[in-house]
Design an enzyme around this catalytic site. Sequence first.
Site, short mmCIF file in Angstrom:
data_model
loop_
_atom_site.label_atom_id
_atom_site.label_comp_id
_atom_site.label_asym_id
_atom_site.label_seq_id
_atom_site.Cartn_x
_atom_site.Cartn_y
_atom_site.Cartn_z
N TYR A 41 23.73 -14.09 -3.89
CA TYR A 41 24.53 -13.60 -2.73
C TYR A 41 25.15 -14.69 -1.85
O TYR A 41 24.47 -15.49 -1.55
CB TYR A 41 23.54 -12.59 -1.78
CG TYR A 41 24.10 -12.03 -0.54
CD1 TYR A 41 24.79 -10.86 -0.54
CD2 TYR A 41 24.04 -12.61 0.55
CE1 TYR A 41 25.50 -10.30 0.46
CE2 TYR A 41 24.59 -12.28 1.81
CZ TYR A 41 25.14 -10.68 1.71
OH TYR A 41 25.81 -10.33 2.80
N GLU A 95 42.49 4.56 18.66
CA GLU A 95 42.00 3.63 20.13
C GLU A 95 42.71 4.04 21.14
O GLU A 95 42.10 4.25 22.27
CB GLU A 95 42.10 2.24 19.77
CG GLU A 95 41.17 1.61 18.63
CD GLU A 95 39.57 1.50 19.07
OE1 GLU A 95 39.53 1.80 20.26
OE2 GLU A 95 38.90 1.49 18.10
N GLU A 99 40.68 5.65 24.42
CA GLU A 99 40.48 4.87 25.76
C GLU A 99 41.21 5.47 26.98
O GLU A 99 41.12 5.10 27.96
CB GLU A 99 41.00 3.72 25.38
CG GLU A 99 39.87 2.73 24.48
CD GLU A 99 40.16 1.21 24.21
OE1 GLU A 99 40.82 0.87 24.62
OE2 GLU A 99 39.24 0.63 23.37
N GLU A 145 38.77 2.53 33.14
CA GLU A 145 39.94 2.81 33.75
C GLU A 145 41.17 2.57 32.90
O GLU A 145 41.20 1.73 32.14
CB GLU A 145 40.30 1.67 34.94
CG GLU A 145 39.37 1.85 36.38
CD GLU A 145 39.73 2.60 37.27
OE1 GLU A 145 40.54 3.43 36.96
OE2 GLU A 145 38.53 3.06 38.10
N GLU A 147 45.49 2.80 33.28
CA GLU A 147 46.62 2.66 34.19
C GLU A 147 47.60 1.94 33.74
O GLU A 147 47.61 1.18 32.94
CB GLU A 147 45.97 1.92 35.35
CG GLU A 147 46.62 2.42 36.87
CD GLU A 147 45.84 1.50 37.73
OE1 GLU A 147 44.61 1.51 37.92
OE2 GLU A 147 46.47 0.95 38.67
#
Length: 182
Positions: A41, A95, A99, A145, A147
């Site tokens: 491996y 995403e 978010e 947050e 913004e």
Amino acid sequence: MYDIDGQANQDGLRVCPRCATELSSGDVRGHPRLTCPACNYIFYLTPAPVTCVIVERDRSILLVRRRYPPKTGMWCLPAGFIETGESPEESAAREVQEETGLDVRITGLIDSWATSEDPRTPVVSFAFTGAIVGGELVAGDDADEAEFFPVDSLPDDIAFTTHRNAIRKYLDGRYPPRGPDS
Ligand SMILES: [Zn+2]
């Protein structure tokens, strides 16, 4: 307590995930790799693909404040890891939705960069532009947050070099600095 420094993909790997034999460090065709002497491996520390998105509205850019490490409390672009089976554009739009609550249509690729500034894994970061097509602004998921910041008063301490690069490149293209004659 979640220890971000203990999450690096390769650090601390001792035994083969297939057969539990102790791994050894070796050279595989010119690259240092962890390998298993019993079953052969090879652990490939490949970069993880991530996306970030610039969403502009009224000469302002959408940023989120990070709820979790790395860089907790700092502002950055909506961003995240691409999941298996997702296209980069699908990941980027997802995403933003998770978010910020906003639905976006991905409209372009700004650029891509490879970095090692995430302590968990090396990444390749794809920066997109997105246009709002729906939703309501509400922070969620990895963001506490969300913004819009005017392009001329963005926070000084934006997390991640790739996000700063993306913002700079985007703004240079969209609002080129005017020379004295123009
Ligand atoms: Zn093995």
